[in-house]
Design a protein around this motif. Structure first.
Motif, PDB file in Angstrom:
ATOM      1  N   THR A   8     -52.793  14.844   4.049  1.00  0.00           N
ATOM      2  CA  THR A   8     -53.419  15.523   5.364  1.00  0.00           C
ATOM      3  C   THR A   8     -54.847  14.569   5.861  1.00  0.00           C
ATOM      4  O   THR A   8     -55.324  14.039   4.944  1.00  0.00           O
ATOM      5  CB  THR A   8     -54.133  16.719   5.016  1.00  0.00           C
ATOM      6  OG1 THR A   8     -54.829  16.884   3.940  1.00  0.00           O
ATOM      7  CG2 THR A   8     -52.920  17.681   4.613  1.00  0.00           C
ATOM      8  N   PRO A   9     -54.834  14.289   7.084  1.00  0.00           N
ATOM      9  CA  PRO A   9     -56.013  13.418   7.303  1.00  0.00           C
ATOM     10  C   PRO A   9     -57.296  13.885   6.964  1.00  0.00           C
ATOM     11  O   PRO A   9     -57.725  15.149   6.854  1.00  0.00           O
ATOM     12  CB  PRO A   9     -56.024  13.596   9.077  1.00  0.00           C
ATOM     13  CG  PRO A   9     -54.731  14.144   9.410  1.00  0.00           C
ATOM     14  CD  PRO A   9     -54.191  15.025   8.106  1.00  0.00           C
ATOM     15  N   ASP A  10     -58.057  12.966   6.288  1.00  0.00           N
ATOM     16  CA  ASP A  10     -59.339  12.940   5.864  1.00  0.00           C
ATOM     17  C   ASP A  10     -60.359  13.370   6.757  1.00  0.00           C
ATOM     18  O   ASP A  10     -60.351  12.378   7.918  1.00  0.00           O
ATOM     19  CB  ASP A  10     -59.688  11.985   4.704  1.00  0.00           C
ATOM     20  CG  ASP A  10     -61.125  12.031   4.123  1.00  0.00           C
ATOM     21  OD1 ASP A  10     -61.163  12.797   3.248  1.00  0.00           O
ATOM     22  OD2 ASP A  10     -62.141  11.557   4.776  1.00  0.00           O
ATOM     23  N   PRO A  11     -61.247  14.202   6.916  1.00  0.00           N
ATOM     24  CA  PRO A  11     -62.125  14.296   7.872  1.00  0.00           C
ATOM     25  C   PRO A  11     -63.395  13.407   8.167  1.00  0.00           C
ATOM     26  O   PRO A  11     -63.661  12.996   9.365  1.00  0.00           O
ATOM     27  CB  PRO A  11     -62.958  15.685   7.608  1.00  0.00           C
ATOM     28  CG  PRO A  11     -62.855  15.929   5.991  1.00  0.00           C
ATOM     29  CD  PRO A  11     -61.491  15.384   5.756  1.00  0.00           C
ATOM     30  N   PRO A  33     -60.654   9.770  11.087  1.00  0.00           N
ATOM     31  CA  PRO A  33     -61.336   9.194  12.436  1.00  0.00           C
ATOM     32  C   PRO A  33     -61.587   7.725  12.424  1.00  0.00           C
ATOM     33  O   PRO A  33     -61.229   6.728  13.350  1.00  0.00           O
ATOM     34  CB  PRO A  33     -62.476   9.880  12.837  1.00  0.00           C
ATOM     35  CG  PRO A  33     -62.248  11.272  11.949  1.00  0.00           C
ATOM     36  CD  PRO A  33     -61.643  10.957  10.773  1.00  0.00           C
ATOM     37  N   VAL A  34     -61.948   7.213  11.152  1.00  0.00           N
ATOM     38  CA  VAL A  34     -62.240   5.852  10.952  1.00  0.00           C
ATOM     39  C   VAL A  34     -60.936   4.987  11.084  1.00  0.00           C
ATOM     40  O   VAL A  34     -60.891   3.947  11.768  1.00  0.00           O
ATOM     41  CB  VAL A  34     -62.851   5.318   9.796  1.00  0.00           C
ATOM     42  CG1 VAL A  34     -63.013   3.882   9.535  1.00  0.00           C
ATOM     43  CG2 VAL A  34     -64.166   6.109   9.685  1.00  0.00           C
ATOM     44  N   LEU A  35     -59.819   5.528  10.709  1.00  0.00           N
ATOM     45  CA  LEU A  35     -58.619   4.951  10.614  1.00  0.00           C
ATOM     46  C   LEU A  35     -58.113   4.759  12.147  1.00  0.00           C
ATOM     47  O   LEU A  35     -57.642   3.809  12.723  1.00  0.00           O
ATOM     48  CB  LEU A  35     -57.504   5.701  10.038  1.00  0.00           C
ATOM     49  CG  LEU A  35     -56.004   5.100   9.806  1.00  0.00           C
ATOM     50  CD1 LEU A  35     -55.927   3.719   9.432  1.00  0.00           C
ATOM     51  CD2 LEU A  35     -55.195   6.080   9.091  1.00  0.00           C
ATOM     52  N   LYS A  39     -49.542   7.774  -3.898  1.00  0.00           N
ATOM     53  CA  LYS A  39     -50.744   6.856  -4.244  1.00  0.00           C
ATOM     54  C   LYS A  39     -51.687   7.019  -3.146  1.00  0.00           C
ATOM     55  O   LYS A  39     -51.261   7.186  -1.945  1.00  0.00           O
ATOM     56  CB  LYS A  39     -49.963   5.198  -4.330  1.00  0.00           C
ATOM     57  CG  LYS A  39     -49.644   4.900  -3.026  1.00  0.00           C
ATOM     58  CD  LYS A  39     -49.248   3.351  -3.028  1.00  0.00           C
ATOM     59  CE  LYS A  39     -48.815   2.900  -1.569  1.00  0.00           C
ATOM     60  NZ  LYS A  39     -48.379   1.558  -1.524  1.00  0.00           N
ATOM     61  N   PRO A  40     -52.928   6.685  -3.210  1.00  0.00           N
ATOM     62  CA  PRO A  40     -53.979   6.702  -2.119  1.00  0.00           C
ATOM     63  C   PRO A  40     -53.639   5.987  -0.793  1.00  0.00           C
ATOM     64  O   PRO A  40     -52.951   4.762  -0.782  1.00  0.00           O
ATOM     65  CB  PRO A  40     -55.200   6.328  -2.518  1.00  0.00           C
ATOM     66  CG  PRO A  40     -54.986   6.076  -4.188  1.00  0.00           C
ATOM     67  CD  PRO A  40     -53.663   5.895  -4.496  1.00  0.00           C
ATOM     68  N   ARG A  41     -53.659   6.687   0.258  1.00  0.00           N
ATOM     69  CA  ARG A  41     -53.620   5.969   1.760  1.00  0.00           C
ATOM     70  C   ARG A  41     -55.050   6.243   2.251  1.00  0.00           C
ATOM     71  O   ARG A  41     -55.261   7.289   2.463  1.00  0.00           O
ATOM     72  CB  ARG A  41     -52.582   6.616   2.212  1.00  0.00           C
ATOM     73  CG  ARG A  41     -51.127   6.077   2.370  1.00  0.00           C
ATOM     74  CD  ARG A  41     -50.264   6.349   1.128  1.00  0.00           C
ATOM     75  NE  ARG A  41     -48.847   5.974   1.309  1.00  0.00           N
ATOM     76  CZ  ARG A  41     -48.035   5.967   0.394  1.00  0.00           C
ATOM     77  NH1 ARG A  41     -48.411   6.823  -0.793  1.00  0.00           N
ATOM     78  NH2 ARG A  41     -46.961   5.537   0.289  1.00  0.00           N
ATOM     79  N   PHE A  42     -55.521   5.086   2.998  1.00  0.00           N
ATOM     80  CA  PHE A  42     -56.730   5.190   3.524  1.00  0.00           C
ATOM     81  C   PHE A  42     -56.566   6.196   4.899  1.00  0.00           C
ATOM     82  O   PHE A  42     -55.448   6.064   5.482  1.00  0.00           O
ATOM     83  CB  PHE A  42     -57.182   3.910   4.035  1.00  0.00           C
ATOM     84  CG  PHE A  42     -58.478   3.876   4.783  1.00  0.00           C
ATOM     85  CD1 PHE A  42     -59.732   4.011   4.131  1.00  0.00           C
ATOM     86  CD2 PHE A  42     -58.583   3.903   6.278  1.00  0.00           C
ATOM     87  CE1 PHE A  42     -60.944   4.096   4.584  1.00  0.00           C
ATOM     88  CE2 PHE A  42     -59.705   3.783   6.840  1.00  0.00           C
ATOM     89  CZ  PHE A  42     -61.114   4.005   6.170  1.00  0.00           C
ATOM     90  N   GLY A  43     -57.568   6.970   5.056  1.00  0.00           N
ATOM     91  CA  GLY A  43     -57.526   7.981   6.072  1.00  0.00           C
ATOM     92  C   GLY A  43     -57.002   9.210   5.832  1.00  0.00           C
ATOM     93  O   GLY A  43     -57.171  10.241   6.694  1.00  0.00           O
ATOM     94  N   TYR A  44     -56.489   9.451   4.505  1.00  0.00           N
ATOM     95  CA  TYR A  44     -55.785  10.685   4.062  1.00  0.00           C
ATOM     96  C   TYR A  44     -56.270  11.346   2.756  1.00  0.00           C
ATOM     97  O   TYR A  44     -56.655  10.382   1.925  1.00  0.00           O
ATOM     98  CB  TYR A  44     -54.262  10.343   4.148  1.00  0.00           C
ATOM     99  CG  TYR A  44     -53.801  10.540   5.571  1.00  0.00           C
ATOM    100  CD1 TYR A  44     -53.144  11.675   6.281  1.00  0.00           C
ATOM    101  CD2 TYR A  44     -53.657   9.241   6.270  1.00  0.00           C
ATOM    102  CE1 TYR A  44     -52.525  11.376   7.499  1.00  0.00           C
ATOM    103  CE2 TYR A  44     -53.192   9.057   7.485  1.00  0.00           C
ATOM    104  CZ  TYR A  44     -52.586  10.307   7.991  1.00  0.00           C
ATOM    105  OH  TYR A  44     -52.113  10.176   9.241  1.00  0.00           O
TER     106      TYR A  44
END
Length: 481
Positions: A174-177, A181-183, A160-165
């Motif tokens: 994997t960290p979303d570009p 950084p916002v997280l 399921k979606p995780r904010f920041g990834y």
């Protein structure tokens, strides 16, 4: 005489499985049901469906409506696409079949025709429903095994979606570009003293939106509830939750372990002061009267001057008056901070600067206490399984032990954070940025530094006592520096 030419009334029940391999569209089920009704000479009076709902649960809206139609005499026949559409629970099937038959109705399958009026037919239906239950349990075993395998590999049980990834079935999370950084910035702003309410305003001014899975967001914006759930989940620190337990994951964190420990400690202390987070007064939640009562901030008197007022001021048995001007008490706190900063500067040249009260020895002591509590819990469980203690005694002692473990774990986090950066060392930075910081950030920083300030309201000038967390709580009449 009754009209024997009136055709039996039928209601079609459709359910689309949550399991992809056997998910049949509702349109196909309805077509098969209507064809069967036409062949049997039934009149279809209603079509009810439960799309995408598991057959393991009986709490399905359409099922309840169908049962009501039969029990209220509005239909005599329930038509299913297959017997497994009704339920995959043996108990639910038995209870439902009995209720329908008691109401004078019957259940039939459009694709698995069986004459349930005979003992052989009822046996065949029982075998099919038993097979449906077996298939449900087999599917559950497959999913559980897959989930456990993912967890053992350090991956959440679902994607399921995780904010920041970002998520990829092969690479995992994997960290979303953009949002990664916002997280990280959200965590660091909170650690810097910002409240969740301030963070929500900041987040909603930016381009990022909360993802699904953290609570309702009908307007697509951040709320304090959604933000708390995102940060509390610990996913950004490299953790995920499985069966209520926080587990170290294989995904890359966006904050450090020290930052995560500090966040948990700050959450524990600020959770009980949420109301004061939005106050415009510096010492809201951080000031006590010498009589023992708390003090509320507001604009008091004819001139509406910012003051702190003792909650017991109206009780003449406690004391008269009960007001202290905000500038007086807040000025005393600032003077105390300046004195601490001067002491730190004077000590900077010494070979051995003073150490905070909390040391590695205290953390070790707390950890030993945790081990003892866990051993006690294990021993209690063994005694319960051996029937040496009653269930009531077991539940009571288990709850007490788990509550104490929670308190000790919180103390370990707080002590660990204190060792990373002792509270006293924050004073020079706080003073340097004092004029640029918001009231809420100053107040949060003070909660890391001082005990609640003690005030004895009096004229012409009130008495104020301030003490650091590394000192004993303040008392009037004693030195507080």
């Amino acid at each position: 005489m009754p009209d024997t030419a009136t055709p039996p009334r039928a209601v079609l029940y459709l359910r689309q499985s949550t399991y992809r391999e056997e998910s049949i569209s509702l349109e196909l089920q309805e077509t098969a049901g209507r064809d069967y009704a036409r062949q049997q000479g039934y009149k279809v009076v209603a079509v009810e469906s439960d799309p995408g709902i598991s057959g393991r649960t009986w709490k399905r809206p359409a099922v309840q409506r169908v049962m009501s139609l039969v029990e209220d005499g509005q239909a005599e026949v329930i038509i299913l696409w297959k017997w497994s559409r009704w339920s995959r629970s043996r108990l639910d099937w038995a209870v439902a079949a009995d209720r329908v038959e008691q109401a004078g109705g019957r259940i039939e399958s459009a694709t698995e025709p069986i004459d349930v009026s005979t003992s052989t037919g009822r046996l065949a239906r029982g075998m099919l429903t038993e097979f449906a239950a077996f298939e449900s349990e087999r599917i559950g075993d497959v999913w559980r095994e897959a989930h456990e395998r993912r967890v053992r590999a350090g991956r959440p049980a679902n994607g399921k979606p995780r904010f920041g990834y970002n998520y990829d079935p092969d690479d995992g999370f994997t960290p979303d570009p953009v949002t990664g950084p916002v997280l990280a910035e959200m965590y660091r702003r909170y650690l810097a003293g910002e409240s969740f309410y301030s963070l929500v305003r900041w987040a909603n001014d930016g381009p990022t939106q909360p993802v699904s899975g953290y609570g309702p967001s009908s307007d697509g914006l951040w709320s304090d509830r959604t933000l708390r759930r995102v940060l509390d989940s610990g996913f950004g620190a490299g953790y995920f939750t499985h069966r209520g337990e926080l587990i170290k994951g294989a995904h890359e964190p966006v904050i450090t372990e020290d930052e995560w420990a500090e966040y948990q400690a700050r959450r524990a202390t600020r959770r009980v002061r949420r109301r004061s987070e939005r106050s415009q007064y510096l010492l809201s939640g951080l000031i006590r009267c010498a009589c023992g009562s708390t003090m509320n901030a507001g604009l008091f008197g004819h001139a509406k001057t910012p003051k702190y007022r003792c909650k017991a001021a109206g009780d003449k048995r406690a004391h008269t008056g009960g007001y202290v001007t905000a500038t007086v008490v807040e000025g005393a706190v600032l003077t105390w901070l300046q004195q601490v900063a001067e002491d730190i500067t004077a000590e900077a040249g010494k070979v051995e600067p003073p150490k905070p009260k909390r040391t590695g020895g205290e953390v070790a002591k707390l950890r030993r206490r945790l081990v003892k509590l866990q051993s006690r819990l294990d021993a209690l469980t063994v005694r319960y399984l051996d029937e040496e203690v009653t269930r009531g005694t077991y539940e009571r002692i288990r709850q007490q032990t788990e509550d104490e473990m929670g308190r000790v774990e919180a103390a370990v986090r707080a002590a660990t954070v204190e060792e990373v950066r002792p509270a006293r060392s924050l004073v020079p930075d706080l003073l340097r940025d004092w004029d640029q910081l918001s009231v809420e950030v100053r107040r949060d920083m003070l909660t890391r530094l001082i005990h609640p300030v003690v005030v004895r309201p009096a004229r012409p000038r009130s008495e104020v006592a301030v003490a650091g967390l590394w000192q004993d709580p303040p008392t009037l009449g004693e030195s507080s520096n």
